[in-house]
Scaffold this motif. Structure first.
Motif, mmCIF file in Angstrom:
data_model
loop_
_atom_site.group_PDB
_atom_site.id
_atom_site.type_symbol
_atom_site.label_atom_id
_atom_site.label_comp_id
_atom_site.label_asym_id
_atom_site.label_seq_id
_atom_site.Cartn_x
_atom_site.Cartn_y
_atom_site.Cartn_z
ATOM 1 N N THR A 27 -16.619 -2.044 55.472
ATOM 2 C CA THR A 27 -15.468 -2.464 56.266
ATOM 3 C C THR A 27 -14.390 -1.368 56.308
ATOM 4 O O THR A 27 -14.315 -0.593 57.253
ATOM 5 C CB THR A 27 -14.875 -3.771 55.699
ATOM 6 N N THR A 87 -19.256 -10.708 56.809
ATOM 7 C CA THR A 87 -19.266 -9.252 56.995
ATOM 8 C C THR A 87 -20.556 -8.801 57.657
ATOM 9 O O THR A 87 -20.542 -7.971 58.581
ATOM 10 C CB THR A 87 -19.091 -8.539 55.642
ATOM 11 N N TRP A 107 -14.768 -6.673 64.765
ATOM 12 C CA TRP A 107 -13.788 -6.331 63.734
ATOM 13 C C TRP A 107 -12.953 -7.535 63.306
ATOM 14 O O TRP A 107 -12.443 -7.568 62.180
ATOM 15 C CB TRP A 107 -12.893 -5.179 64.194
ATOM 16 N N LEU A 110 -15.062 -8.853 60.696
ATOM 17 C CA LEU A 110 -14.971 -7.981 59.520
ATOM 18 C C LEU A 110 -13.630 -8.174 58.805
ATOM 19 O O LEU A 110 -13.551 -8.042 57.583
ATOM 20 C CB LEU A 110 -15.154 -6.518 59.923
#
Length: 391
Positions: A27, A87, A107, A110
């Motif tokens: 990440t 994730t 994202w 994430l």
């Protein structure tokens, strides 16, 4: 404490350590290597690609108080397992993204993974498991985490060369599902339930703060906010700042490599102290070293190496202090919830810092950014001094 309990604690910390290396690498550190290949292959603007990390950090900051509550109620095991799953999902979305909006959507997932899987939830997990005895475990965990960039940057570079950036994202998704998730499920235990109170089956301690505790909480939140801002600004713009002080690009990258070993060395020294002093001393040393390093860095050559060693050492033990100081100030019963609340402003600041730094460098040059960094670092030393007075 029995040898068995010592051994089992080391196994838990080791499992969480590997989990943190994979979590940070999948990440926070992902775009350090992948941003340029992604922009080159897709034609998406580099600022838009890097903006994914800012969006993710913003999500992580927004959810962090709820994550602290979840760890407090259920322990860290389900929260960290969820982090591995979400994730992996976000990485798959990145790998398959046909356009920048879909990439940014990945994202957001994430960001949820960061909010449930980076240091703060892991610290809360250890605090919930070990209570007032969690400090050595938190320190040891940061030692593991110090290797995240050391492992992930070369791994990402190798994977990009072999499989491209999309294949790299899929490989990291596989590591989340095949390594991180099983480690948490197999080796991180559930915590003991809270003692019975007032006829309730199991009730966490209320987190209401008043008087000196509230002032201490606000000061600690300020320290974390300024600390996260300084760290992110320096990390994102380090090469630009060094070049502005006459350091060639190749040398700037070499100098930057000093930060990682300095972080690990400082954490080893902190572990050698075996918790014989109050964690506020660790926080004081961290903020002082960071401020001194930035002031030396602003002066440029020939003190660049020393400046980055001091800055790296300060950042290394700052990671420890952000986990251990709240434990010492507020006690283990409220720790998981309060550390979730404390994480929010720092993560939001980290999300906004790269954009602010880019604006400052564009409009005012490196000198303006150095001035801001120095002012923030010195202000943080002042906040720590105020924290001593109200602890």
């Amino acid at each position: 404490m029995s040898p068995h309990s010592n051994r089992s604690r080391s196994v838990v910390v080791g499992a969480l350590g590997i989990f943190e290396i994979l979590s940070w690498g999948s990440t926070f550190y992902l775009l350090s290597v992948l941003a340029a290949p992604i922009a080159a292959e897709t034609g998406w603007p580099l600022a838009g690609v890097v903006g994914g990390l800012s969006a993710g950090l913003l999500v992580a900051g927004l959810v962090s108080p709820r994550i602290g509550e979840a760890v407090d109620r259920r322990g860290g095991r389900p929260v960290l397992a969820f982090s591995a799953l979400v994730t992996a999902s976000g990485l798959v979305v990145l790998a398959l993204a046909p356009a920048l909006p879909a990439f940014l959507g990945g994202w957001l997932l994430l960001g949820l993974g960061m909010g449930t899987g980076l240091y703060d939830p892991a610290f809360a997990t250890l605090g919930r498991l070990y209570g007032s005895e969690a400090r050595p475990a938190i320190t040891a965990l940061t030692l593991w985490g110090g290797f995240a960039s050391t492992v992930s940057w070369p791994l990402s570079a190798f994977l990009v060369e072999q499989a491209g950036w999309r294949g790299t994202c899929l490989a990291y998704a596989g590591l989340q599902l095949c390594v991180a998730l099983p480690l948490v499920l197999a080796l991180v235990p559930n915590p003991a339930p809270y003692p019975l109170r007032k006829g309730e089956p199991s009730a966490p301690v209320p987190t209401a703060l008043g008087g000196r505790e509230r002032r201490a909480f606000l000061l600690m939140a300020g320290v974390l906010t300024l600390g996260g801002t300084v760290m992110t600004l320096a990390s994102v713009h380090l090469v630009t700042l060094l070049q502005a002080r006459g350091v060639p690009l190749a040398s700037a990258v070499t100098y930057g490599a000093l930060i990682g070993p300095s972080q690990v060395a400082a954490r080893i020294l902190e572990m050698a102290g075996r918790g014989r002093y109050h964690p506020l001393w660790t926080l004081t040393a961290a903020m002082s070293l960071i401020a001194l390093g930035i002031l030396l860095l602003a002066n440029g050559l020939p003190a660049v190496a020393l400046a980055l060693v001091l800055y790296g050492a300060g950042n290394g033990i700052y990671s420890i202090a952000r986990g251990t100081v709240p434990l010492a100030l507020f006690g283990p019963e409220r720790y998981a919830r309060l550390i979730g609340r404390l994480a929010r402003p720092g993560l939001v600041a980290q999300a906004l810092a790269p954009l602010v730094g880019a604006f400052v460098v564009t409009e005012g040059g490196a000198d303006a950014l150095f001035a801001i960094l120095a002012a923030l670092a010195l202000a943080n030393v002042g906040l720590v001094g105020a924290l001593w007075r109200v602890r």
